[in-house]
Every structure is written in C-alpha cells, then in structure tokens.
Design an enzyme around this catalytic site. Structure first.
Site, PDB file in Angstrom:
ATOM      1  N   CYS A 115       0.810  -1.229   0.000  1.00  0.00           N
ATOM      2  CA  CYS A 115       0.000   0.000   0.000  1.00  0.00           C
ATOM      3  C   CYS A 115       0.837   1.270   0.000  1.00  0.00           C
ATOM      4  O   CYS A 115       0.397   2.308  -0.505  1.00  0.00           O
ATOM      5  CB  CYS A 115      -0.947   0.014   1.196  1.00  0.00           C
ATOM      6  SG  CYS A 115      -2.166  -1.321   1.156  1.00  0.00           S
ATOM      7  N   HIS A 263      -3.650   7.242   0.840  1.00  0.00           N
ATOM      8  CA  HIS A 263      -3.866   5.921   0.254  1.00  0.00           C
ATOM      9  C   HIS A 263      -5.301   5.498   0.523  1.00  0.00           C
ATOM     10  O   HIS A 263      -5.809   5.650   1.638  1.00  0.00           O
ATOM     11  CB  HIS A 263      -2.883   4.915   0.870  1.00  0.00           C
ATOM     12  CG  HIS A 263      -3.308   3.497   0.683  1.00  0.00           C
ATOM     13  ND1 HIS A 263      -3.566   2.956  -0.549  1.00  0.00           N
ATOM     14  CD2 HIS A 263      -3.531   2.505   1.598  1.00  0.00           C
ATOM     15  CE1 HIS A 263      -3.934   1.688  -0.397  1.00  0.00           C
ATOM     16  NE2 HIS A 263      -3.917   1.396   0.895  1.00  0.00           N
ATOM     17  N   ASN A 293      -9.807  -0.536  -2.636  1.00  0.00           N
ATOM     18  CA  ASN A 293      -8.390  -0.376  -2.311  1.00  0.00           C
ATOM     19  C   ASN A 293      -7.562  -1.001  -3.427  1.00  0.00           C
ATOM     20  O   ASN A 293      -7.547  -2.216  -3.591  1.00  0.00           O
ATOM     21  CB  ASN A 293      -8.097  -1.054  -0.970  1.00  0.00           C
ATOM     22  CG  ASN A 293      -6.652  -0.931  -0.541  1.00  0.00           C
ATOM     23  OD1 ASN A 293      -5.784  -0.582  -1.319  1.00  0.00           O
ATOM     24  ND2 ASN A 293      -6.378  -1.236   0.713  1.00  0.00           N
TER      25      ASN A 293
END
Length: 336
Positions: A115, A263, A293
C-alpha cells in the site's frame, strides 16, 4: 542539487464494475455492511480473457502519463514499478513495461511495499533525480487483486475491499528548489508483518511444492490475511505522524495543505485523518467509493483524478500519505 517534479499523470482501470450487490450474490455480505465499514460502493475487477494484467494496465497508465508530460518515451531514463501482484513471481513488471513501451535499455526497478509502494517509489525517483543521476523517471503503481481473492464468505473480510487498476507519473528535474517534491518520509515496523500478509508461495513458509503436495482445499495460506482492527488502529496513528513529520520538515502547518491524497485503504481512515487535521472536504480527495483499495495504484489513480478535475493547481501544497502491509508507511510533500 535538483528537485524533482511531476510533469505527467495517467491512470487506467478495467471496464468491469463490481458493485456491493454483485458481491452479495457470491458471499454472505450486503451493501450496508460493506459501506459502513469501508465506504466502498463498487470496485473494478479484471475480467478473465480481457488481456488486462498488472503489467499491461501499468503500460496503459504510463502511455497517458508520458503523453501528458510532453516527452518522448525514449526520454525516460529509468522505470520504477510498485506492485504486490506481479504477473510473474519473477522477473518483476518493470522490465515488461520497458519492453511493451519499446524503451531503450534503461534500468527498471520493482518496489514491493504494497500500500505504501507508490510513496516509496516516488522517494526513490526523487532521490535519483536530486543527485543528477537521472533526468526523467517513469513511476508506476499497478495491481491486479481480483484473481487472487477468496470470493467466498470465508474470505469476505478481505475480498470486498480490493480492486484492480493502475496509475503512473513522470518525474523530471526542477532547478527551483522551492518547487516540486519538497521532502519524502519513509518508515517500517516489521514486527507487525504478519498482521497483513500473504504467506504463500514463500520460500521460508509454504512454497509451491508444499501446496501441491498437501493439495489441501482448506489451505488459506495463498490468500491474503488481514487483522482488520489492528491494521486500522495502527494506520490512523501512523498516517497522522508521517503527515506531521513532512509538514514540520518544511515549516508548514496543517492549514497549508491544499490537497491531501491519502492511500485509499478505508474511507473511515481518511475521514479520521481529515477530522484530526481539520481539513474541509475540498482539501481531501477520496475515490475509494468507486475503486476500492487498489494498493500501490491507489495514490496515483487518485492523484491523476484530482488533477484531471482541476482540484490541484500550480503552487498548491499537495500531501500524499500511505500506510500498509509490512507495516510500512510514508508521506510526500509537494509544492505543485
């Protein structure tokens, strides 16, 4: 020493939209449950046979970024590709991009920081440019999660979150040290590595021969595992810390932030950070509602969309921040 600045942005997401209602037909879940916990309404998943892969999606995003940068592909001096979902265990997709774009024999580096991968990749590119080693660097974040998710009720805690897509940026030299990337800040805490992890295949745990030998249909080691509450609690702390670290480094206060692009892990995390820094809605960009995501791709996709929508202008202070598996986290402070 130079600064580096972003001169081209691009993104690509698959056409195939998967809504929360679609997921409810695959597993025991529903739209209300998913939105309440994550804020996600839909995501893009690559369709079998579409030809989309981690590398090809990265190429599509890169072509847009290079065109917008106003340079030729042969002006690219180096390629950095961030992903946790490469097409092959090795080699990584950086060299695939180089071949697909028919770029001369420049270096190609792969970043496996999940991530926070794009933030780490930007930091590497920034420092290569700062030292004068390279002039133009192509940075890509791309992920194909959908083919590796457990799409049953057993895996719903993870599979409802993740989506596919790619984003890219072209960085170049900036002689004015007050412009471009002002600073980058990177951290890691490996003691929590197994709280968000994919164990197999892995040389030190379960390699391919172990999986084949056991032939166990209940073996979950090759699906992602996430201790959701633990990750959430750590994320909100580390996001705040690393954003403040970047602001203090540049003698800035939260009031100076024109656009925060976190993020896209969980809308609730982003909302917590927004409240903590007292930022209005027009100073935080979120698109997790549409894409889920997308891990290393989430910041470049969001950054591209924010720029396309005119929400980032010359002279704006832009803050990028990420937290994820590892645990790894980081921030980038930019004078756009």
């Amino acid at each position: 020493m130079y600064n580096s600045k972003i001169i081209g942005l691009g993104k690509y997401v698959p056409d195939h939209v998967v809504t929360n209602q679609d997921l409810s037909k695959m597993m025991d879940t529903n739209d209300e449950w998913i939105q309440e916990r994550t804020g996600i309404q839909e995501r893009r998943w690559v369709k079998e046979g579409s030809g989309d892969t981690t590398a090809t999606m990265g190429v599509k995003a890169a072509k847009v970024a290079i065109e917008r940068a106003g340079i030729d592909k042969d002006d690219i001096d180096f390629i950095i590709f961030a992903t946790l979902s490469p097409d092959m265990y090795f080699p990584g997709p950086g060299v695939q991009v180089q071949h697909a774009l028919d770029i001369k024999t420049v270096g190609a580096l792969d970043v496996r920081n999940q991530c926070s991968g794009f933030v780490y990749a930007l930091s590497v590119a920034d420092n290569f440019i700062k030292t004068g080693m390279y002039k133009n660097i192509l940075v890509i974040g791309s992920e194909l999660h959908s083919h590796g998710l457990d799409k049953t009720t057993r895996g719903r805690g993870v599979s409802v979150i993740f989506g596919d897509g790619a984003g890219a940026a072209v960085l170049t030299r900036e002689e004015d040290n007050t412009k471009g990337i002002l600073s980058t800040h990177l951290h890691a805490q490996g003691e929590h590595a197994e709280e968000l992890v994919l164990m197999a295949p892995g040389m030190g745990t379960r390699w391919v021969n172990d999986i084949l030998a056991d032939n166990d249909p209940n073996d979950e080691s090759y699906y992602p595992y996430m201790n959701g509450q633990f990750v959430f609690k750590n994320a909100v702390v580390r996001f705040s810390e690393v954003i403040m670290e970047g602001l203090l480094k540049n003698n800035l206060t939260p009031e100076a932030i024109d656009m925060l692009i976190p993020h896209q892990a969980n809308l609730r995390i982003a909302q917590f950070i927004q409240k903590k820094f007292n930022l209005k809605d027009d100073r935080v960009f979120n698109n997790i509602q549409k894409y889920g995501n997308t891990t290393a791709a989430s910041i470049p996709i969001a950054l591209t969309e924010a720029w396309e929508e005119g929400k980032i202008k010359e002279g704006d202070t832009v803050v990028l921040a990420a937290f994820g598996s590892g645990f790894t986290w980081g921030s980038v402070i930019i004078n756009w």
